[in-house]
Design a protein around this motif. Structure first.
Motif, PDB file in Angstrom:
ATOM      1  N   ARG A 249       0.824  -1.236  -0.009  1.00 12.93           N
ATOM      2  CA  ARG A 249       0.006  -0.029  -0.070  1.00 12.93           C
ATOM      3  C   ARG A 249       0.791   1.308  -0.096  1.00 12.93           C
ATOM      4  O   ARG A 249       0.413   2.127  -0.498  1.00 12.93           O
ATOM      5  CB  ARG A 249      -0.939  -0.108   1.267  1.00 12.93           C
ATOM      6  N   ASP A 250       2.517   1.138   0.181  1.00 13.01           N
ATOM      7  CA  ASP A 250       3.116   2.110   0.357  1.00 13.01           C
ATOM      8  C   ASP A 250       3.555   2.459  -0.939  1.00 13.01           C
ATOM      9  O   ASP A 250       4.772   3.248  -0.903  1.00 13.01           O
ATOM     10  CB  ASP A 250       4.268   2.036   1.599  1.00 13.01           C
ATOM     11  N   SER A 252       3.667   2.905  -5.329  1.00 11.62           N
ATOM     12  CA  SER A 252       2.756   3.441  -6.336  1.00 11.62           C
ATOM     13  C   SER A 252       3.332   3.551  -7.520  1.00 11.62           C
ATOM     14  O   SER A 252       4.716   2.862  -7.660  1.00 11.62           O
ATOM     15  CB  SER A 252       2.318   4.833  -5.934  1.00 11.62           C
ATOM     16  N   ASP A 255       6.894   4.247  -7.822  1.00 12.46           N
ATOM     17  CA  ASP A 255       8.139   3.708  -7.495  1.00 12.46           C
ATOM     18  C   ASP A 255       8.627   2.442  -8.440  1.00 12.46           C
ATOM     19  O   ASP A 255       9.676   1.807  -8.076  1.00 12.46           O
ATOM     20  CB  ASP A 255       7.807   2.793  -6.001  1.00 12.46           C
ATOM     21  N   ILE A 275       1.234  -3.424  -8.391  1.00  9.95           N
ATOM     22  CA  ILE A 275       1.133  -1.956  -8.262  1.00  9.95           C
ATOM     23  C   ILE A 275       0.062  -1.510  -9.218  1.00  9.95           C
ATOM     24  O   ILE A 275      -0.634  -0.590  -9.017  1.00  9.95           O
ATOM     25  CB  ILE A 275       2.493  -1.205  -8.471  1.00  9.95           C
ATOM     26  N   THR A 276       0.382  -2.048 -10.462  1.00 12.54           N
ATOM     27  CA  THR A 276      -0.737  -1.458 -11.428  1.00 12.54           C
ATOM     28  C   THR A 276      -2.121  -2.129 -11.252  1.00 12.54           C
ATOM     29  O   THR A 276      -2.998  -1.460 -11.521  1.00 12.54           O
ATOM     30  CB  THR A 276      -0.041  -2.030 -12.948  1.00 12.54           C
ATOM     31  N   SER A 278      -3.403  -3.117  -8.544  1.00  8.26           N
ATOM     32  CA  SER A 278      -4.092  -2.188  -7.541  1.00  8.26           C
ATOM     33  C   SER A 278      -4.713  -1.053  -7.879  1.00  8.26           C
ATOM     34  O   SER A 278      -5.869  -0.851  -7.379  1.00  8.26           O
ATOM     35  CB  SER A 278      -3.187  -1.952  -6.465  1.00  8.26           C
ATOM     36  N   LYS A 279      -3.988  -0.271  -8.569  1.00 10.42           N
ATOM     37  CA  LYS A 279      -4.379   0.951  -9.161  1.00 10.42           C
ATOM     38  C   LYS A 279      -5.601   0.876 -10.079  1.00 10.42           C
ATOM     39  O   LYS A 279      -6.855   1.616 -10.225  1.00 10.42           O
ATOM     40  CB  LYS A 279      -3.478   1.961  -9.972  1.00 10.42           C
TER      41      LYS A 279
END
Length: 390
Positions: A249-250, A252, A255, A275-276, A278-279
């Motif tokens: 969660r930290d 994005s 990063d 990461i992608t 989650s977005k």
């Protein structure tokens, strides 16, 4: 698709009466699930968006003559098993019963009356190996049954986490929380948005008579406990360790360049998917709330590409089904499609205009048969009710 639960109740009750010579006194049902978007991130503090399906595992039960014995019968394909409540409950053979033993073991730890012996008949209309969470449905249905037998009533969250623990400890499957949460929290006409970090669920309205969820079983079976799922989870943990953070969660999109330098190529690709994806879930949920279903469908396609290329959990059959959905396209009523479930076989989910569903199924079936020689098993569904007593 109309719920097949009434027929399942009739069939399971008849089988119980045949096997045990009496009428069941309790019936507990829990559904399978399909995930619209957010794959392989429920163990990475991500958001996921499944719904319960109108496909159920049903357990019929009645007290046994001997109050220390639980007899479990799941039909001819699965060996009948008996659990002696005077002995410690441990995993063993037959393997299918371990999902139930894990749930029972947790109930035996509660400061509440221990269950007395009972007989149970188990039936399901969830296709096994199709990526629709038949194991979670089995666990959640058994927990729902044991609530009534012991009087120890759980919250939906407690029930889902208990079922997940059973799968971890007794079946050796390091799953995330999505499957059990979807089975416990599901409601008709709603998707379940799950925050896997906070372990909280909220309902997203999907009361759409003009849209169908078309689930296509590739007929390629998979067993996630054979190591591939665990390897992906280990890769995810390695990527997080190299990021220097303690929670996904930290991290994005900003990063990703740093992660590309810090990770071997395979590990970086795993991180990029997490990461992608989650977005994508957040963006797709917003599109859903805005009734922008065409945008939602594009997020589904991107999710599949990421699962295929970065997480490497798709297979040629799943890719073909998604390509056939793209081939139909908006002109054929198709808004989006992706693999769903853990992968390595299983099913795809396609969002389709109801007016075109019949035509799309005919297209998918004939083309898939031509290419693979397999006839796909296709289910048309709306979001359904979660675990409950019948």
């Amino acid at each position: 698709m109309a719920s097949g639960l009434p027929h399942l109740i009739e069939r399971t009750t008849a089988q119980f009466e045949k096997n045990f010579g009496c009428t069941p006194t309790l019936l507990a049902a829990a559904p399978g699930r399909v995930n619209l978007i957010g794959e392989h991130i429920d163990y990475c503090d991500g958001f996921v968006l499944p719904c319960a399906l109108p496909l159920y595992t049903l357990i019929a039960a009645a007290p046994a003559a001997e109050d220390h014995l639980i007899t479990l019968d799941a039909g001819k394909k699965f060996p009948r098993t008996t659990i002696d409540l005077r002995e410690p409950v441990n995993p063993g053979e037959p393997f299918w019963a371990n999902y139930l033993k894990g749930v029972l073991a947790s109930f035996l730890e509660f400061d509440s009356p221990r269950p007395l012996g009972f007989n149970a008949q188990i039936s399901t209309n969830i296709p096994l190996g199709a990526g629709l969470s038949s194991s979670a449905a089995l666990e959640v249905a058994f927990a729902t049954l044991l609530e009534q037998i012991t009087g120890h009533i759980l919250t939906k969250k407690e029930k889902a986490l208990l079922a997940q623990k059973a799968e971890h400890d007794f079946a050796g499957m390091p799953c995330g929380i999505m499957d059990q949460f979807a089975s416990a929290y599901g409601e008709e006409g709603h998707l379940v948005l799950i925050d896997c970090k906070a372990e909280e669920a909220s309902l997203i309205s999907f009361e759409r008579n003009d849209l169908d969820l078309v689930i296509c079983n590739s007929m390629v079976s998979h067993s996630l406990a054979d190591g591939e799922y665990a390897k992906r989870r280990a890769d995810a943990e390695e990527a997080l360790r190299r990021s220097g953070q303690t929670s996904w969660r930290d991290l994005s999109l900003a990063d990703l360049p740093k992660l590309e330098k810090a990770c071997p190529e395979r590990i970086y690709h795993r991180a990029r998917h997490i990461i992608t994806e989650s977005k994508r879930v957040i963006d797709a949920t917003k599109a859903l709330k805005d009734d922008d279903f065409l945008a939602f469908g594009q997020f589904m396609y991107r999710s599949h590409s990421s699962l295929r290329d970065d997480y490497e959990v798709s297979c040629p059959e799943l890719d073909l089904l998604v390509d056939l959905a793209k081939e139909a396209g908006p002109a054929g009523g198709v808004l989006g499609s992706r693999m769903t479930g853990g992968g390595f076989g299983g099913s795809t989910i396609t969002l389709c205009h109801s007016s075109h569903t019949r035509q799309f199924i005919a297209h998918l079936s004939s083309r898939y048969m031509e290419e693979t020689g397999h006839k796909p098993d296709i289910i048309v569904a709306k979001p359904a009710r979660g675990a409950h007593l019948v």
